[in-house]
Enzyme design. Structure first.
Site, mmCIF file in Angstrom:
data_model
loop_
_atom_site.group_PDB
_atom_site.id
_atom_site.type_symbol
_atom_site.label_atom_id
_atom_site.label_comp_id
_atom_site.label_asym_id
_atom_site.label_seq_id
_atom_site.Cartn_x
_atom_site.Cartn_y
_atom_site.Cartn_z
ATOM 1 C CB ALA A 160 61.313 88.176 44.103
ATOM 2 N NE ARG A 220 57.042 36.166 39.494
ATOM 3 C CZ ARG A 220 55.862 35.950 40.097
ATOM 4 N NH1 ARG A 220 54.753 36.406 39.548
ATOM 5 N NH2 ARG A 220 55.810 35.298 41.240
#
Ligand code: UD1
Ligand code: MG
Length: 468
Positions: free
Chosen positions: A384, A35
């Site tokens: 950054a 199942r």
């Protein structure tokens, strides 16, 4: 009754022979699991980041089982390979074909040859049976002898075996749904399938089990009535229905996951962790979070994460295999991958990915950065858009950034490369060579200005457009 059983009964009646006995566990995992609709065997599906089978193995270890045997089916050799990896050789028994739960336990007999002690039966698809309940089963057997079974009051007992009790509260037999009378179906006291027994008694009783029932299977539950006729009474230990939950489908797997998450969130909060929106934070079985850590909404912890006190995990982070130091801040929207170690007060900001990298105290990467295979010194600041270029398509290479270094925005660090302590890199640099301590490295095209270029360009373009 066999001679073996009779002799065992005499010794089982003596309290002192039941004390401090060796312990073993048999884990049944031979079901087909059809199942689940999956190529992966059912018991290897994970709850809280750990295979369901490993939850049962962990429970066996927690109660001090000296021997653990996992019964698998012939259809799923990967289960046996998994078990051999986790538990070592001689711990796998194969049941082929599967003819019922009693037949499955019998398959473990050879692997337990020579074992003299108590044994508990567990299931590879029931991850939540608490070690404390198993301890109670052993304690009950030690105190009273016979067999012990973990029962629970089912809200809806349909499908479970029912514990039929005598007036003194002991169990006379277990009857399966399909074989039960109307009156027996009304019983809500249900069978978890977890039992504790003297191993030798168990195997003797199993020899007596027949498959004369609705499913024509060898039912393990029959050991209760057979045990009683042989003088071994079954006592009940009460547990919670949720603890005995077994998983048969993806829907039930998700239900088990939900239970795990809810329990873990509660435990975290009770231990002093702040969860702003508990329902949106997901933990693994081994997540360790110290008190006074704040976790903002929508955070996912994969396996192998430790967070020290005072840290803050901001919204939308995905974290696995990472150690986060005291007072560190991570996110929002950061990804920490395996091998990440952040020292005290480290700051990892938005859209930063870290993998296999160590950040010293108070180092920071605040925005839009990839740091992979790197050592970042204390207080270093990654601007950054810093990228460690760690992979050449074949091998991974390391980047070393010294203490107090300052990496200009949009620097590409082509590994292997070392940036010295206190050094700077110019924004937009592609750094391919080591930079000495205290130096500035600039590696980018030199800027020049062409006076009036823009005006000329626009005029030319406009003229051409007007002509069309
Ligand atoms: C079983 C119990 C039932 C109990 C319920 C709890 C029996 C006869 N019934 O019923 O009383 O209330 O569990 O969930 O034991 N397995 C094997 N080999 C087999 C058959 C089963 O390894 O030949 C394993 C399965 O993988 C599963 C477990 O044993 O993990 C239980 O089998 P299952 O068929 O689910 O039994 P139930 O009918 O649920
Ligand atoms: Mg079942």
């Amino acid at each position: 009754m066999g001679f073996g059983l009779k002799r065992r009964l005499d010794s089982d009646k003596q309290a002192k022979t039941r004390m401090s006995r060796a312990r073993a566990a048999i884990i049944l995992a031979a079901g087909q699991g059809t199942r689940m609709k999956s190529a992966l065997p059912k018991v290897l599906h994970e709850v809280g980041g750990r295979a369901m089978l490993d939850w049962a193995i962990a429970a066996a270890a927690a109660i001090g089982a000296q021997r653990t045997v996992v019964v698998t089916g012939a259809h799923a050799p990967v289960v046996g390979e998994h078990v051999a990896r986790v538990l070592g050789p001689g711990t796998v028994a194969i049941q082929d074909p599967p003819l019922g739960t009693a037949h499955a336990v019998r398959a473990a007999e050879a692997a337990l040859a020579g074992f003299d002690g108590d044994v508990v039966i567990l299931y590879g698809d029931a991850p939540f049976v608490p070690a404390a309940r198993i301890e109670e089963l052993f304690a009950t057997r030690a105190a009273k002898g016979g067999l012990a079974v973990l029962g629970f009051d089912a809200r809806n007992p349909f499908g479970y075996g029912r514990l039929v009790r005598t007036e003194d509260g002991t169990v006379s037999r277990i009857v399966e749904e399909k074989d039960a009378s109307v009156a027996e179906r009304a019983i809500t006291l249900s069978n978890s399938g977890v039992y504790c027994a003297d191993a030798r008694v168990l195997f003797e009783l199993l020899r007596l089990v027949k498959n004369e029932n609705a499913k024509q299977e060898y039912y393990l539950t029959d050991i209760v009535a057979l045990g009683r006729s042989a003088g071994f009474v079954t006592h009940v230990v009460m547990g919670d229905e949720a603890d005995t939950l077994g998983v048969n489908s993806k829907v039930e797997l998700a239900a088990a996951e939900r239970i795990f998450q809810e329990r873990t969130r509660l435990a975290m909060m009770e231990a002093g962790v702040t969860l702003i929106d508990p329902g949106s934070v997901f933990f693994s079985f081994d997540t360790e979070v110290a008190a006074d850590v704040v976790i903002e909404p929508n955070v996912y912890f994969g396996t192998g994460v430790r967070v020290a006190k005072g840290a803050r995990i901001k919204a939308f982070c995905h974290i696995e295999g990472a150690e986060i130091g005291e007072g560190a801040a991570v996110g929002p929207s950061a990804r920490l991958r395996p091998g990440t170690k952040l020292g005290r007060g480290v700051k990892i900001g938005n859209f930063v990915e870290v993998k296999n990298a160590v950040f010293g105290e108070k180092a920071q990467a605040s925005h839009l950065t990839y740091v992979g295979d790197a050592d970042v010194g204390a207080r270093a600041n990654l601007g950054a858009g810093t990228i460690t270029c760690n992979y050449d398509g074949f091998d991974k290479h390391r980047t070393v950034i010294g203490e107090d270094a300052f990496i200009g925005s949009d620097t590409a660090l082509v590994a292997p490369v070392t940036i010295g302590a206190g050094a700077y890199t110019g924004s937009g640099s592609v750094i391919t060579k080591n930079v000495p301590d205290g130096a500035l490295a600039v590696a980018r095209g030199k800027q020049r200005e062409i006076e009036g270029w823009a005006d000329t360009f626009r005029a030319k373009k406009q003229k051409a457009k007007d002509k069309e």
